[in-house]
Design an enzyme around this catalytic site. Structure first.
Site, PDB file in Angstrom:
ATOM      1  N   THR A 196     -11.286 -24.405 -59.173  1.00 18.17           N
ATOM      2  CA  THR A 196     -10.735 -24.569 -57.740  1.00 18.17           C
ATOM      3  C   THR A 196     -11.590 -23.672 -56.946  1.00 18.17           C
ATOM      4  OG1 THR A 196      -9.339 -22.550 -57.898  1.00 18.17           O
ATOM      5  CG2 THR A 196      -8.332 -24.754 -58.411  1.00 18.17           C
ATOM      6  N   LEU A 242      -9.250 -25.462 -52.021  1.00 14.15           N
ATOM      7  CA  LEU A 242      -8.092 -26.239 -52.062  1.00 14.15           C
ATOM      8  C   LEU A 242      -7.573 -26.327 -53.493  1.00 14.15           C
ATOM      9  CD1 LEU A 242      -8.165 -28.932 -49.116  1.00 14.15           C
ATOM     10  CD2 LEU A 242      -6.709 -27.059 -49.250  1.00 14.15           C
ATOM     11  N   HIS A 243      -6.700 -25.431 -53.946  1.00 17.32           N
ATOM     12  CA  HIS A 243      -6.456 -25.528 -55.310  1.00 17.32           C
ATOM     13  C   HIS A 243      -5.783 -26.744 -55.881  1.00 17.32           C
ATOM     14  CE1 HIS A 243      -7.086 -21.042 -55.046  1.00 17.32           C
ATOM     15  NE2 HIS A 243      -6.419 -21.063 -54.191  1.00 17.32           N
ATOM     16  N   ASP A 244      -4.588 -26.813 -55.370  1.00 14.74           N
ATOM     17  CA  ASP A 244      -3.504 -27.793 -55.930  1.00 14.74           C
ATOM     18  C   ASP A 244      -4.036 -29.379 -56.048  1.00 14.74           C
ATOM     19  OD1 ASP A 244      -0.733 -25.766 -54.863  1.00 14.74           O
ATOM     20  OD2 ASP A 244      -1.826 -25.744 -56.616  1.00 14.74           O
TER      21      ASP A 244
END
Ligand code: RIB
Ligand code: CA
Length: 313
Positions: A196, A242-244
């Site tokens: 990520t 923007l990890h998710d």
């Protein structure tokens, strides 16, 4: 081909919100059976409210949103208002949701759905601490062989931790639940900070969302304006991860990613390394390969996918 059935387990959080928008914007590929809120970035009353706000923003007020566990299985809740703000969706002003919250507990929904649906048809997409999923597995281990895949944002190895030097937030908040999930034998695909952190926002990428000229596009830009400041200050980077959305992007375009199947175990004893994902990337321990650990991403392709899909809302 029929859309893939998914349950999203989440602690919105701006990046969770972008992931939910991405999923809701892809009905040809994904059927969102339900969204389960868990305590994490902010307490449960806020994460369940934020999940509903985002579903209404996506134009999907019929989505079933469930409230789940309000604290980790054994440890005290640790939250991340320092990153996400008091509301969890700081940045733009958000209207309160009007769509209903489901009566059923999220853990019961997960168990009931996996028992009802044919085996190997439901994918769990976890974007926050694993308390709901770990609890469901503990209470009803019969659901484990029914799970098609668990795709999670969590963990870190080469990138080291973000909430402690050793641990990533989602795993750190509930390491015992994570340990249940990683030991369960369910097919596991992990999106750690290692990947990520290679998909950072840039001013051009954020402007592209703003220039969509849509409410969802404006929200993504304003959430990101707020959310990215913490990582930019901490890492001195030009943008923030923007990890998710990486979890949902894996389902839509897996070719954007690369990694390897390895052994990953969770530290649950030492306070110093609590919640560390000990990833045997070089296979030195000959332990069971229980997780596909993703390490690389085509960042331009990822943002092109995000922009295209969110532009459809
Ligand atoms: O460490 C990043 C993760 O923790 C993301 O899921 C973010 O939303 C927070 O939950
Ligand atoms: Ca999250």
């Amino acid at each position: 081909m029929a859309p893939r059935k998914i349950i999203i387990d989440t602690d919105p959080g701006q990046d969770d919100a972008v992931a939910i928008l991405l999923a809701q914007a892809s009905p040809e590929e994904l059927e969102v059976l339900g969204i389960c809120a868990v305590a994490g970035n902010v307490p449960l009353p806020l994460t369940q409210k934020n999940a509903r706000i985002v579903c209404e923003l996506a134009g999907k007020p019929e989505t079933k949103v469930f409230s789940g566990c309000e604290r980790p299985m054994f440890r005290k809740l640790v939250t991340a208002e320092h990153v996400h703000g008091k509301t969890g969706l700081d940045g733009p002003v958000m209207k309160d949701p009007t769509m209903p919250l489901q009566e059923q507990h999220a853990v019961d929904f997960i168990i009931e759905t996996l028992r009802r649906e044919p085996a190997n048809t439901v994918t769990l997409c976890t974007l926050g601490p694993l308390t709901n999923v770990g609890t469901a597995m503990h209470v009803a281990p019969d659901i484990i062989p029914k799970i098609r895949e668990i795709v999670m944002m969590g963990g870190a190895y080469f990138e080291v931790g973000n909430i402690t030097p050793a641990a990533e937030f989602n795993i750190y908040v509930d390491p015992h639940a994570a340990n249940i999930v990683f030991k369960s034998g369910a097919p596991l695909t992990v999106m750690p900070l290692d990947v990520t952190h290679k998909a950072l926002t840039t001013p051009e990428r954020v402007e592209a969302f703003r220039n969509l000229g849509t409410e969802p596009g404006r929200m993504v830009a304003e959430w990101t304006d707020f959310f990215e400041r913490f990582d930019m200050d901490k890492y001195g980077s030009q943008g923030a991860p923007l990890h998710d959305p990486c979890v949902i992007a894996w389902l839509l375009k897996p070719d954007l990613f690369s990694g390897r199947k390895i052994n990953v175990e969770i530290e649950t004893q030492s306070e110093l390394t609590m919640g560390m994902t000990v990833a045997d990337w070089w296979n030195v321990m000959d332990r069971p390969e229980n997780a596909t650990f993703i390490r690389d991403i085509d960042a331009d392709g990822f943002y092109a996918l995000l922009l295209d899909r969110i532009g459809r809302l």
